[in-house]
Design a protein around this motif. Structure first.
Motif, mmCIF file in Angstrom:
data_model
loop_
_atom_site.group_PDB
_atom_site.id
_atom_site.type_symbol
_atom_site.label_atom_id
_atom_site.label_comp_id
_atom_site.label_asym_id
_atom_site.label_seq_id
_atom_site.Cartn_x
_atom_site.Cartn_y
_atom_site.Cartn_z
ATOM 1 N N UNK A 128 0.865 -1.175 0.000
ATOM 2 C CA UNK A 128 0.000 0.000 0.000
ATOM 3 C C UNK A 128 0.903 1.227 0.000
ATOM 4 N N UNK A 129 0.948 1.928 -1.127
ATOM 5 C CA UNK A 129 1.901 3.031 -1.244
ATOM 6 C C UNK A 129 3.309 2.480 -1.164
ATOM 7 N N UNK A 130 4.142 3.070 -0.311
ATOM 8 C CA UNK A 130 5.504 2.572 -0.112
ATOM 9 C C UNK A 130 5.583 1.524 1.000
ATOM 10 N N UNK A 131 4.504 1.356 1.745
ATOM 11 C CA UNK A 131 4.492 0.390 2.837
ATOM 12 C C UNK A 131 4.278 -1.024 2.291
ATOM 13 N N UNK A 132 4.825 -2.013 2.996
ATOM 14 C CA UNK A 132 4.629 -3.385 2.544
ATOM 15 C C UNK A 132 4.836 -4.379 3.683
ATOM 16 N N UNK A 133 4.260 -5.569 3.486
ATOM 17 C CA UNK A 133 4.469 -6.714 4.378
ATOM 18 C C UNK A 133 4.751 -7.904 3.482
ATOM 19 N N UNK A 134 5.972 -8.404 3.546
ATOM 20 C CA UNK A 134 6.431 -9.479 2.673
ATOM 21 C C UNK A 134 6.751 -10.718 3.496
ATOM 22 N N UNK A 135 6.192 -11.859 3.093
ATOM 23 C CA UNK A 135 6.461 -13.132 3.768
ATOM 24 C C UNK A 135 7.051 -14.108 2.768
ATOM 25 N N UNK A 136 8.240 -14.650 3.099
ATOM 26 C CA UNK A 136 8.886 -15.593 2.198
ATOM 27 C C UNK A 136 9.912 -16.416 2.958
ATOM 28 N N UNK A 137 9.897 -17.721 2.688
ATOM 29 C CA UNK A 137 10.851 -18.648 3.305
ATOM 30 C C UNK A 137 10.853 -18.531 4.831
ATOM 31 N N UNK A 138 9.669 -18.300 5.388
ATOM 32 C CA UNK A 138 9.526 -18.251 6.837
ATOM 33 C C UNK A 138 9.904 -16.933 7.469
ATOM 34 N N UNK A 139 10.347 -15.983 6.682
ATOM 35 C CA UNK A 139 10.775 -14.684 7.194
ATOM 36 C C UNK A 139 9.773 -13.605 6.779
ATOM 37 N N UNK A 140 9.485 -12.700 7.691
ATOM 38 C CA UNK A 140 8.594 -11.586 7.419
ATOM 39 C C UNK A 140 9.400 -10.291 7.364
ATOM 40 N N UNK A 141 9.112 -9.474 6.367
ATOM 41 C CA UNK A 141 9.771 -8.176 6.238
ATOM 42 C C UNK A 141 8.697 -7.103 6.158
ATOM 43 N N UNK A 142 8.715 -6.179 7.111
ATOM 44 C CA UNK A 142 7.732 -5.105 7.178
ATOM 45 C C UNK A 142 8.409 -3.765 6.925
ATOM 46 N N UNK A 143 7.696 -2.882 6.246
ATOM 47 C CA UNK A 143 8.139 -1.497 6.135
ATOM 48 C C UNK A 143 6.946 -0.614 6.443
ATOM 49 N N UNK A 144 7.069 0.181 7.503
ATOM 50 C CA UNK A 144 5.945 1.014 7.946
ATOM 51 C C UNK A 144 6.012 2.434 7.407
ATOM 52 N N UNK A 145 6.940 2.667 6.496
ATOM 53 C CA UNK A 145 7.121 3.999 5.945
ATOM 54 C C UNK A 145 8.344 4.706 6.498
ATOM 55 N N UNK A 146 8.839 4.191 7.633
ATOM 56 C CA UNK A 146 10.020 4.783 8.266
ATOM 57 C C UNK A 146 11.105 3.741 8.527
ATOM 58 N N UNK A 147 10.710 2.615 9.097
ATOM 59 C CA UNK A 147 11.676 1.585 9.463
ATOM 60 C C UNK A 147 11.360 0.254 8.781
ATOM 61 N N UNK A 148 12.393 -0.536 8.561
ATOM 62 C CA UNK A 148 12.252 -1.888 8.031
ATOM 63 C C UNK A 148 12.450 -2.875 9.171
ATOM 64 N N UNK A 149 11.542 -3.837 9.278
ATOM 65 C CA UNK A 149 11.613 -4.863 10.319
ATOM 66 C C UNK A 149 11.713 -6.224 9.634
ATOM 67 N N UNK A 150 12.801 -6.941 9.888
ATOM 68 C CA UNK A 150 12.975 -8.288 9.350
ATOM 69 C C UNK A 150 12.834 -9.260 10.513
#
Length: 211
Positions: free
Chosen positions: A66-88
């Motif tokens: 959604x816009x620049x924000x994203x929630x990606x799930x792959x190979x058991x790992x989740x990667x979030x971007x809330x617009x400011x920080x990336x969380x792996x």
């Protein structure tokens, strides 16, 4: 792993100038279509092959954008971007890595993967295939930067929906990465916390703050 996300953010001159223009026109239609979506949810299959290096991997994943924000799930790992920080988030290692976007993470995101082809490539009209009744038109992209690790990229576009069906990336080292879109949904109702990292869920994890 970072390269895989880069490849997701992580999911696309003919000698005959008119053919190259047709290819660019089709890609522009894809770009314009993407701009009309409030959000996108994609389920995909990823394969990575390199016979010389005996690599043959396959995995499934999904991403919500959604816009620049994203929630990606792959190979058991989740990667979030809330617009400011990336969380792996890595459940196997029980670790969360938090960082500001920089370098490849800033330049290549899942949001940009739907429009990355707008610059930096020469375009060639390629084959059309019938895939389960769907007409898929391929456009071949050749990087204009000689230092690019990619030899070429093929993007398959559904002629009816103007959405990306698959992407085939061939690296200069012989690695072939294929992403096939199993499901492409748009403008879905999503939680307001979809892209929010909830620290309370990972109380026992090691929190690695890089900045």
């Amino acid at each position: 792993m970072k390269k895989l996300f880069t490849i997701l953010t992580i999911f696309f001159i003919s000698v005959n100038v008119s053919v190259a223009q047709d290819a660019k026109k089709l890609l522009d239609e894809v770009t314009n279509k993407v701009k009309t979506y409030k959000n996108v949810q994609i389920d995909f299959r990823l394969t990575i092959q390199n016979l010389n290096k005996e690599i043959n991997q396959e995995s499934k994943g999904n991403v919500t954008i959604e816009g620049d924000k994203y929630a990606l799930n792959m190979m058991g790992i989740t990667k979030l971007f809330d617009g400011k920080k990336i969380y792996v988030i890595d459940p196997e290692e029980e670790e969360v890595t938090i960082s500001s976007p920089s370098g490849q993470d800033a330049d290549f995101t899942p949001a940009k993967m739907l429009t990355f082809f707008n610059s930096g490539f020469k375009y060639t009209w390629d084959i059309t295939q019938n895939v389960k009744g769907r007409s898929i038109q391929y456009v071949k992209l050749t990087p204009t930067n000689a230092k690019d690790y990619r030899k070429e990229v093929l993007i398959g576009i559904d002629n009816q929906t103007k959405n990306i069906y698959n992407l085939i990336e061939v690296g200069k080292d012989g690695t072939k990465t294929t992403i096939i879109v199993n499901s492409f949904k748009t403008n879905q109702p999503i939680s307001k916390n979809e892209f929010t990292f909830d620290a309370s869920k990972y109380a026992n994890y090691y929190i690695n703050k890089l900045d």
